[in-house]
Design a protein around this motif. Structure first.
Motif, PDB file in Angstrom:
ATOM      1  N   THR A  47       0.780  -1.153  -0.105  1.00 31.01           N
ATOM      2  CA  THR A  47      -0.015   0.001   0.116  1.00 31.01           C
ATOM      3  C   THR A  47       0.874   1.424   0.099  1.00 31.01           C
ATOM      4  O   THR A  47       2.053   1.208   0.402  1.00 31.01           O
ATOM      5  CB  THR A  47      -0.830   0.000   1.343  1.00 31.01           C
ATOM      6  OG1 THR A  47      -0.115   0.273   2.380  1.00 31.01           O
ATOM      7  CG2 THR A  47      -1.931  -1.238   1.439  1.00 31.01           C
ATOM      8  N   GLN A  73       0.922   3.597   2.089  1.00 30.21           N
ATOM      9  CA  GLN A  73       1.219   3.810   3.366  1.00 30.21           C
ATOM     10  C   GLN A  73       2.210   3.136   3.710  1.00 30.21           C
ATOM     11  O   GLN A  73       3.390   3.697   4.297  1.00 30.21           O
ATOM     12  CB  GLN A  73       0.100   3.339   4.479  1.00 30.21           C
ATOM     13  CG  GLN A  73       0.387   3.867   5.759  1.00 30.21           C
ATOM     14  CD  GLN A  73      -0.844   3.738   6.855  1.00 30.21           C
ATOM     15  OE1 GLN A  73      -1.893   3.107   6.340  1.00 30.21           O
ATOM     16  NE2 GLN A  73      -0.978   4.403   7.866  1.00 30.21           N
ATOM     17  N   GLN A  74       2.441   1.947   3.468  1.00 34.47           N
ATOM     18  CA  GLN A  74       3.565   0.805   3.598  1.00 34.47           C
ATOM     19  C   GLN A  74       4.807   1.168   2.988  1.00 34.47           C
ATOM     20  O   GLN A  74       5.943   1.375   3.267  1.00 34.47           O
ATOM     21  CB  GLN A  74       3.224  -0.547   3.259  1.00 34.47           C
ATOM     22  CG  GLN A  74       2.237  -1.157   4.259  1.00 34.47           C
ATOM     23  CD  GLN A  74       1.668  -2.472   3.467  1.00 34.47           C
ATOM     24  OE1 GLN A  74       1.888  -2.761   2.330  1.00 34.47           O
ATOM     25  NE2 GLN A  74       1.187  -3.320   4.423  1.00 34.47           N
ATOM     26  N   TRP A 127      -2.058   1.223  -8.089  1.00 29.08           N
ATOM     27  CA  TRP A 127      -2.811   2.175  -7.028  1.00 29.08           C
ATOM     28  C   TRP A 127      -3.905   2.726  -7.520  1.00 29.08           C
ATOM     29  O   TRP A 127      -3.657   3.355  -8.820  1.00 29.08           O
ATOM     30  CB  TRP A 127      -1.657   2.870  -6.088  1.00 29.08           C
ATOM     31  CG  TRP A 127      -0.592   2.177  -5.418  1.00 29.08           C
ATOM     32  CD1 TRP A 127      -0.978   0.754  -4.993  1.00 29.08           C
ATOM     33  CD2 TRP A 127       0.536   2.650  -4.802  1.00 29.08           C
ATOM     34  NE1 TRP A 127       0.303   0.386  -4.171  1.00 29.08           N
ATOM     35  CE2 TRP A 127       1.048   1.611  -4.204  1.00 29.08           C
ATOM     36  CE3 TRP A 127       1.164   3.820  -4.767  1.00 29.08           C
ATOM     37  CZ2 TRP A 127       2.180   1.639  -3.350  1.00 29.08           C
ATOM     38  CZ3 TRP A 127       2.392   3.790  -4.163  1.00 29.08           C
ATOM     39  CH2 TRP A 127       2.831   2.908  -3.629  1.00 29.08           C
ATOM     40  N   LYS A 170      -7.275   4.595  -2.314  1.00 28.67           N
ATOM     41  CA  LYS A 170      -8.468   3.799  -1.841  1.00 28.67           C
ATOM     42  C   LYS A 170      -8.213   2.458  -2.381  1.00 28.67           C
ATOM     43  O   LYS A 170      -7.388   2.206  -3.266  1.00 28.67           O
ATOM     44  CB  LYS A 170      -9.791   4.532  -2.593  1.00 28.67           C
ATOM     45  CG  LYS A 170      -9.952   5.888  -2.047  1.00 28.67           C
ATOM     46  CD  LYS A 170     -10.618   6.084  -0.858  1.00 28.67           C
ATOM     47  CE  LYS A 170     -11.213   7.294  -0.442  1.00 28.67           C
ATOM     48  NZ  LYS A 170     -11.749   7.385   0.842  1.00 28.67           N
ATOM     49  N   PRO A 171      -8.841   1.556  -1.351  1.00 25.95           N
ATOM     50  CA  PRO A 171      -8.591   0.083  -1.998  1.00 25.95           C
ATOM     51  C   PRO A 171      -9.436  -0.192  -3.517  1.00 25.95           C
ATOM     52  O   PRO A 171     -10.080   0.576  -3.909  1.00 25.95           O
ATOM     53  CB  PRO A 171      -9.803  -0.714  -1.086  1.00 25.95           C
ATOM     54  CG  PRO A 171      -9.817   0.356   0.129  1.00 25.95           C
ATOM     55  CD  PRO A 171      -9.514   1.608  -0.542  1.00 25.95           C
ATOM     56  N   ASP A 220     -12.387   4.302   3.908  1.00 24.08           N
ATOM     57  CA  ASP A 220     -10.881   3.874   4.157  1.00 24.08           C
ATOM     58  C   ASP A 220      -9.920   4.595   3.220  1.00 24.08           C
ATOM     59  O   ASP A 220     -10.546   4.739   2.047  1.00 24.08           O
ATOM     60  CB  ASP A 220     -10.847   2.364   4.279  1.00 24.08           C
ATOM     61  CG  ASP A 220     -11.677   1.786   5.459  1.00 24.08           C
ATOM     62  OD1 ASP A 220     -11.961   2.495   6.492  1.00 24.08           O
ATOM     63  OD2 ASP A 220     -12.165   0.757   5.283  1.00 24.08           O
ATOM     64  N   SER A 221      -8.682   4.598   3.759  1.00 21.21           N
ATOM     65  CA  SER A 221      -7.441   5.145   2.936  1.00 21.21           C
ATOM     66  C   SER A 221      -6.543   4.354   3.129  1.00 21.21           C
ATOM     67  O   SER A 221      -6.112   3.777   4.191  1.00 21.21           O
ATOM     68  CB  SER A 221      -7.221   6.807   3.273  1.00 21.21           C
ATOM     69  OG  SER A 221      -6.291   6.945   2.388  1.00 21.21           O
ATOM     70  N   THR A 222      -5.849   3.996   1.939  1.00 19.82           N
ATOM     71  CA  THR A 222      -4.676   3.062   1.913  1.00 19.82           C
ATOM     72  C   THR A 222      -3.323   4.133   1.995  1.00 19.82           C
ATOM     73  O   THR A 222      -2.292   3.484   2.085  1.00 19.82           O
ATOM     74  CB  THR A 222      -4.583   2.298   0.439  1.00 19.82           C
ATOM     75  OG1 THR A 222      -4.308   3.403  -0.633  1.00 19.82           O
ATOM     76  CG2 THR A 222      -5.631   1.363   0.446  1.00 19.82           C
TER      77      THR A 222
END
Length: 199
Positions: A36, A38-39, A52, A73-74, A87-89
């Motif tokens: 993701t 974030q990762q 993404w 987003k997913p 939710d946000s990635t």
């Protein structure tokens, strides 16, 4: 048959058929790292191929390329479109050679991108320096704006159904337009006047 009855059925059938035929756009197909934004914000995964997507925050054309800042987003498994989720990635920035018009790639539009991770750039969010993983984009897919159909059914305007009927019967599946009966309570009549006195 009344065309007003057919129209919602045709729209529903078309939606089901389109959903069943959903496929990943050709430029987005492939195998990508399951990581993701974030990762990836740590910056230690440069060189990974990613797919993404999300909502555009800002589009900044430069002299040679355009960078699009995205709230991740997913992605849906059937067509790789960003899902309508709170939710946000994580945030990321996708940069690609050429000019991408900010009026077209506008804030809030949905995009899915593919490309290779190329480090991290910082960009202010308020007073915070946010680390955006940078994607050297191979493809930027701008999704069409979804059409929202008004599913409300106003039976008052339908001469076939008439007032008190919804789309699926007298109690209605869609918004209920039946006007309840009005009960008027009348006061009791006044007592008769006393008889006149005799004599």
């Amino acid at each position: 048959m009344n065309t007003r009855v057919l129209n919602p059925l045709v729209i529903a059938l078309g939606t089901v058929l389109l959903a069943s035929c959903a496929t990943v756009p050709k430029e987005l197909a492939g195998t990508y790292a399951e990581i993701t934004p974030q990762q990836a914000s740590s910056g230690n995964v440069s060189g990974s191929s990613v797919r993404w997507g999300g909502q555009i925050i800002q589009t900044e054309p430069g002299p040679h390329d355009t960078c699009i800042y995205v709230l991740g987003k997913p992605l849906a498994s059937d067509d790789a479109r960003p899902e309508m989720s709170r939710d946000s990635t994580g945030r990321f920035v996708a940069c690609k050679e050429g000019f991408y018009d900010p009026e077209v790639y506008a804030k809030g539009r949905e995009v899915t991108v593919t490309g290779v991770l190329q480090g991290v750039v910082t960009h202010k969010v308020g007073d915070y320096e946010y680390p955006y993983p940078r994607v050297n984009a191979a493809a930027i897919h701008l999704w069409p704006i979804p059409v929202v159909y008004n599913r409300a059914y106003n039976a008052w305007n339908d001469p076939f159904w008439g007032p008190g009927w919804g789309a699926w019967g007298p109690w209605g599946y869609d918004p209920f337009w039946y006007a309840p009966p009005v009960i008027v309570v009348r006061p009791p009549p006044p007592p008769p006047p006393p008889p006149p006195p005799k004599g």
